[in-house]
Enzyme design. Structure first.
Site, mmCIF file in Angstrom:
data_model
loop_
_atom_site.group_PDB
_atom_site.id
_atom_site.type_symbol
_atom_site.label_atom_id
_atom_site.label_comp_id
_atom_site.label_asym_id
_atom_site.label_seq_id
_atom_site.Cartn_x
_atom_site.Cartn_y
_atom_site.Cartn_z
ATOM 1 N N SER A 143 0.872 -1.250 -0.185
ATOM 2 C CA SER A 143 -0.056 0.027 -0.085
ATOM 3 C C SER A 143 0.869 1.396 -0.066
ATOM 4 O O SER A 143 2.246 1.124 0.414
ATOM 5 C CB SER A 143 -1.020 -0.186 1.276
ATOM 6 O OG SER A 143 -1.720 1.106 1.537
ATOM 7 N N TYR A 156 -1.912 -0.827 10.418
ATOM 8 C CA TYR A 156 -2.080 -1.366 9.049
ATOM 9 C C TYR A 156 -0.667 -1.032 8.259
ATOM 10 O O TYR A 156 -0.312 -1.881 7.608
ATOM 11 C CB TYR A 156 -3.119 -0.614 8.485
ATOM 12 C CG TYR A 156 -3.344 -0.696 7.169
ATOM 13 C CD1 TYR A 156 -4.104 -1.977 6.605
ATOM 14 C CD2 TYR A 156 -3.099 0.309 6.175
ATOM 15 C CE1 TYR A 156 -4.459 -2.118 5.271
ATOM 16 C CE2 TYR A 156 -3.316 0.048 4.753
ATOM 17 C CZ TYR A 156 -3.974 -1.141 4.270
ATOM 18 O OH TYR A 156 -4.159 -1.495 2.854
HETATM 19 P P1 NDP Z 1 -11.950 -5.304 -0.362
HETATM 20 O O1 NDP Z 1 -12.429 -4.999 1.216
HETATM 21 O O2 NDP Z 1 -12.738 -4.867 -1.385
HETATM 22 O O3 NDP Z 1 -11.186 -6.444 -0.564
HETATM 23 C C1 NDP Z 1 -10.440 -7.444 0.418
HETATM 24 C C2 NDP Z 1 -10.660 -8.915 0.176
HETATM 25 O O4 NDP Z 1 -9.723 -9.630 1.248
HETATM 26 C C3 NDP Z 1 -11.974 -9.396 0.108
HETATM 27 O O5 NDP Z 1 -12.198 -10.231 -1.041
HETATM 28 C C4 NDP Z 1 -12.141 -10.294 1.479
HETATM 29 O O6 NDP Z 1 -12.664 -11.366 0.989
HETATM 30 C C5 NDP Z 1 -10.369 -10.793 1.638
HETATM 31 N N1 NDP Z 1 -10.302 -11.162 2.735
HETATM 32 C C6 NDP Z 1 -10.235 -10.533 3.918
HETATM 33 N N2 NDP Z 1 -9.860 -11.415 5.001
HETATM 34 C C7 NDP Z 1 -9.874 -12.397 4.455
HETATM 35 C C8 NDP Z 1 -9.546 -13.822 4.886
HETATM 36 N N3 NDP Z 1 -9.235 -14.056 6.191
HETATM 37 N N4 NDP Z 1 -9.218 -14.916 4.239
HETATM 38 C C9 NDP Z 1 -9.567 -14.629 2.574
HETATM 39 N N5 NDP Z 1 -9.778 -13.708 2.298
HETATM 40 C C10 NDP Z 1 -9.868 -12.567 3.031
HETATM 41 O O7 NDP Z 1 -10.649 -3.999 -0.331
HETATM 42 P P2 NDP Z 1 -9.361 -3.930 -1.494
HETATM 43 O O8 NDP Z 1 -9.760 -4.666 -2.604
HETATM 44 O O9 NDP Z 1 -9.048 -2.652 -1.212
HETATM 45 O O10 NDP Z 1 -8.125 -4.684 -0.997
HETATM 46 C C11 NDP Z 1 -7.106 -5.507 -1.499
HETATM 47 C C12 NDP Z 1 -5.724 -5.253 -1.052
HETATM 48 O O11 NDP Z 1 -5.447 -3.867 -1.558
HETATM 49 C C13 NDP Z 1 -5.681 -5.414 0.477
HETATM 50 O O12 NDP Z 1 -4.504 -6.132 0.804
HETATM 51 C C14 NDP Z 1 -5.409 -3.964 0.953
HETATM 52 O O13 NDP Z 1 -4.970 -3.753 1.919
HETATM 53 C C15 NDP Z 1 -4.717 -3.417 -0.349
HETATM 54 N N6 NDP Z 1 -4.969 -1.761 -0.620
HETATM 55 C C16 NDP Z 1 -6.276 -1.361 -0.904
HETATM 56 C C17 NDP Z 1 -6.132 0.124 -0.921
HETATM 57 C C18 NDP Z 1 -7.603 0.742 -1.137
HETATM 58 O O14 NDP Z 1 -7.641 1.980 -1.247
HETATM 59 N N7 NDP Z 1 -8.667 0.137 -1.452
HETATM 60 C C19 NDP Z 1 -5.004 0.934 -0.852
HETATM 61 C C20 NDP Z 1 -3.853 0.172 -0.639
HETATM 62 C C21 NDP Z 1 -3.858 -1.132 -0.483
HETATM 63 P P3 NDP Z 1 -13.891 -12.074 2.022
HETATM 64 O O15 NDP Z 1 -14.316 -10.979 3.025
HETATM 65 O O16 NDP Z 1 -15.025 -12.751 1.274
HETATM 66 O O17 NDP Z 1 -12.972 -13.274 2.691
#
Ligand code: NDP
Length: 245
Positions: A143, A156
């Site tokens: 990130s 985080y």
């Molecule tokens: P979302 O919340 O839309 O997606 C997060 C995903 O992680 C979901 O599909 C969720 O699926 C999954 N997840 C969470 N916990 C678990 C678990 N225990 N096992 C398996 N899957 C899990 O957020 P983003 O798409 O934004 O996030 C994706 C990545 O990008 C993350 O690593 C985030 O830190 C990073 N990021 C995002 C930014 C932003 O502004 N959006 C900026 C910087 C980095 P489910 O709940 O169905 O398990």
């Protein structure tokens, strides 16, 4: 854009929403075989149906990245289907923002378990196979918070700095396996929907509403790294809204 065009087996964690789902769409469009994992299997099934109707090969698998057994089942499902693992995108992540003084210890542990331990489990589950194949590519989502620290995002940030550090170590130790860290800025997703302190979450949402780029923009950056020839390792990409400081 130069790069490779052959079909790869691409595993994506956290593909039920946001950047993971957008990456699955992008990979499917490029003709790769995608194996998608998350806890919300209804979302995965809906995404798989959508992509299959366009002719893609998609395998949805229930996955909790905080469990090494679950991660191993995920990668074994990919191997059973395709016989190899070309790319793992360690994307699953959570961001319950709060000041440290709130002592939201369960959420600290969740961030460490999903954002850091989950990435390590992903690496553990694919590395022996990639070594045996003589190649592979691991893409880890860090990130902008893996490059700077802001109030309410200390834990985080700590997990995302750690992802960058372990990716660099893995890269240095790997000759045949490519390692890429992708660090997004504000991106439209469901990241601020879960947990954290009310005020911190509201501030993050307001900033995201004003600035955020689509998840497909991050998926494009991931696709760029994956699409390079096997002797070219794109190590780091920061992709953020033009207006983000
Ligand atoms: P979302 O919340 O839309 O997606 C997060 C995903 O992680 C979901 O599909 C969720 O699926 C999954 N997840 C969470 N916990 C678990 C678990 N225990 N096992 C398996 N899957 C899990 O957020 P983003 O798409 O934004 O996030 C994706 C990545 O990008 C993350 O690593 C985030 O830190 C990073 N990021 C995002 C930014 C932003 O502004 N959006 C900026 C910087 C980095 P489910 O709940 O169905 O398990």
């Amino acid at each position: 854009m130069t790069g490779t065009t052959e079909s790869k087996t691409v595993l994506i964690t956290g593909a039920s929403s946001g950047i993971g789902a957008a990456t699955a769409r992008r990979m499917a469009t490029l003709g790769h075989h995608v194996v998608i994992g998350a806890r919300r299997t209804d979302r995965l099934t809906a995404l798989a149906d959508e992509l299959r109707s366009d002719g893609a090969t998609v395998t949805p698998v229930e996955l909790d990245v905080t469990s090494i057994e679950s991660m191993r089942s995920f990668t074994e499902a990919a191997l059973a289907e395709h016989g190899r693992i070309d790319v793992l995108v360690n994307n699953a992540g959570v961001m319950p923002l709060a000041p440290i003084a709130d002592l939201r210890i369960a959420e600290w542990e969740q961030m460490i378990d999903v954002n850091l331990r989950g990435v390590l489990y992903g690496i553990a589950a694919v590395l022996p196979q990639m070594r045996e194949q003589g190649g592979g590519h691991i893409v880890n989502l860090s990130s902008v918070s893996g490059h700077r620290v802001d109030p309410t995002a200390a834990v985080y940030s700590a997990t995302k700095f750690a992802v960058a550090a372990l990716s660099e170590g893995l890269r240095q130790e790997s000759q045949d396996i490519r390692v890429t860290v992708v660090s997004p800025g504000f991106t439209r997703s469901e990241l601020t929907d879960h947990g954290g302190a009310t005020e911190a979450r509201a501030a993050a949402r307001a900033a995201a509403e004003e600035l955020a780029i689509p998840a497909s923009s991050v998926a494009d950056a991931i696709a760029y790294a994956i699409g390079q020839p096997t002797d070219v390792d794109v190590n780091e990409i920061i992709v953020r809204p033009a207006k983000q400081r």
